[in-house]
Design a protein around this motif. Structure first.
Motif, short mmCIF file in Angstrom:
data_model
loop_
_atom_site.label_atom_id
_atom_site.label_comp_id
_atom_site.label_asym_id
_atom_site.label_seq_id
_atom_site.Cartn_x
_atom_site.Cartn_y
_atom_site.Cartn_z
N LYS A 91 15.82 -87.37 -11.13
CA LYS A 91 14.79 -86.36 -11.19
C LYS A 91 15.37 -85.28 -11.30
N ILE A 92 14.72 -84.29 -12.05
CA ILE A 92 15.10 -82.84 -11.92
C ILE A 92 14.60 -82.27 -10.62
N VAL A 93 15.33 -81.64 -9.98
CA VAL A 93 14.66 -81.06 -8.80
C VAL A 93 14.72 -79.33 -8.87
N VAL A 94 13.58 -78.99 -8.78
CA VAL A 94 13.47 -77.39 -8.93
C VAL A 94 13.01 -76.83 -7.66
N GLY A 95 14.06 -75.85 -6.98
CA GLY A 95 13.71 -75.11 -6.01
C GLY A 95 12.76 -73.87 -6.06
N SER A 96 11.81 -73.93 -5.18
CA SER A 96 10.99 -72.75 -5.01
C SER A 96 11.68 -71.47 -4.21
N MET A 97 11.66 -70.42 -4.72
CA MET A 97 12.55 -69.37 -4.15
C MET A 97 11.65 -68.37 -3.08
N ASN A 98 10.57 -67.68 -3.49
CA ASN A 98 10.00 -66.45 -2.89
C ASN A 98 8.73 -67.20 -2.47
N ARG A 99 8.27 -67.24 -1.15
CA ARG A 99 7.22 -67.79 -0.54
C ARG A 99 6.72 -66.69 0.57
N GLY A 100 7.28 -65.58 0.57
CA GLY A 100 6.93 -64.60 1.65
C GLY A 100 5.51 -64.01 1.49
N GLY A 101 5.21 -63.91 0.17
CA GLY A 101 3.85 -63.21 0.03
C GLY A 101 2.64 -64.20 0.52
N LEU A 102 2.51 -64.31 1.61
CA LEU A 102 1.66 -65.09 2.29
C LEU A 102 0.17 -64.95 1.97
N ARG A 103 -0.67 -66.10 1.64
CA ARG A 103 -1.94 -65.99 0.91
C ARG A 103 -2.85 -65.32 1.89
N GLY A 104 -3.48 -64.09 1.53
CA GLY A 104 -4.39 -63.47 2.31
C GLY A 104 -3.81 -62.22 3.30
#
Length: 283
Positions: A91-104
């Protein structure tokens, strides 16, 4: 494993069977589950649909087992879980990088890079990088996100790592960040994202399916994967819009999460199979 043999997760990633990113018909179907790390656990009218991690993993395991699913997109916690379960071979593994902009959050537009970085992805054998770029012309936090994303593009290009950029023009409506899904707005966000970094050689786009999609795809020469968004609409209409957009030049496939993992009728396998046949027409 995390308690008794934490190094086992690294071994699972290192020993998994890898594949070429592009093979066969040259199209990609990626199942995404990076939403919870940004505080986005709602699906449709259910505010906590993605909160149960065991249920999410069960749905992901079912999805990746279906024919035509090329890979997964997630933050390190999700990818580590799937690796520990032995579900990432071929499987291709895609890494998500920027998650600091928290919802709300008041700082949502300052979407800092709090998950993967390029060095870690290369070390762990992650195949692809992914970033989110929401541009709010009235929020100064956008500037920091753009600068950080440019650095991520630079690092990915230097490492020979494909990186997909997911851009939106966004604004606050009653205090909530809303993405503008008009064709003109998607075209503008694509133009802004395309110029980030000192090389575009490894850059892909991850774009929403919107009206006048022909105009959107005429705005970029970069390989593009379509995103699915939330699953609030009619499934038949959603699949039909994907099929139409997939026929456009430059479109290489789908990267979809909630719409397929939490379908209205609860049948994950059927939803995934329908999408897979849209991407890989020889299935």
């Amino acid at each position: 494993m995390r308690a008794a043999d934490p190094a086992g997760i690294g071994r699972a990633l290192a020993e998994r069977k890898r594949r070429e990113v592009i093979r066969g018909d040259g199209r990609l179907f990626i199942v995404a589950a990076d939403h919870p790390a940004r505080g986005a656990v709602a699906v449709g009218a259910d505010p906590t649909a993605m909160a149960d991690r065991y249920e999410l993993l069960e749905r992901m395991a079912l999805a990746v087992s279906r024919p035509g699913v090329d890979g997964v997109l997630g933050t390190p916690d999700i990818i580590d879980d799937l690796a520990a379960l032995g579900l990432l071979d071929d499987k291709i593994v895609v890494g998500s990088m920027n998650r600091g902009g928290l919802r709300g959050a008041s700082f949502e537009m300052d979407d800092r890079y709090t998950a993967y970085d390029v060095e870690a992805m290369v070390r762990q054998g992650i195949d692809f990088a992914k970033t989110l770029i929401r541009v709010d012309l009235n929020d100064a936090g956008t500037a920091a996100t753009l600068e950080a994303t440019a650095r991520a593009v630079n690092a990915a290009a230097a490492a020979g790592l494909p990186i997909m950029l997911e851009p939106f023009m966004s604004n606050r409506v009653d205090g909530r960040v809303v993405n503008d899904l008009s064709a003109d707005a998607v075209i503008l966000s694509t133009a802004i994202a395309s110029g980030l970094g000192n090389s575009s050689a490894y850059t892909w786009m991850k774009l929403p399916v919107v009206p006048e999609m022909e105009r959107v795809m005429a705005a970029t020469t970069m390989p593009t994967l379509l995103l699915g968004g939330d699953n609030g609409g009619d499934p038949d209409e959603t699949f039909a819009s994907w099929a139409e957009a997939l026929a456009l030049p430059g479109v290489r496939g789908l990267t979809v999460g909630r719409t397929l993992l939490y379908p209205h009728d609860g049948d994950v396998a059927a939803a995934v199979d329908t999408a897979a046949r849209l991407v890989h027409t020889d299935l």
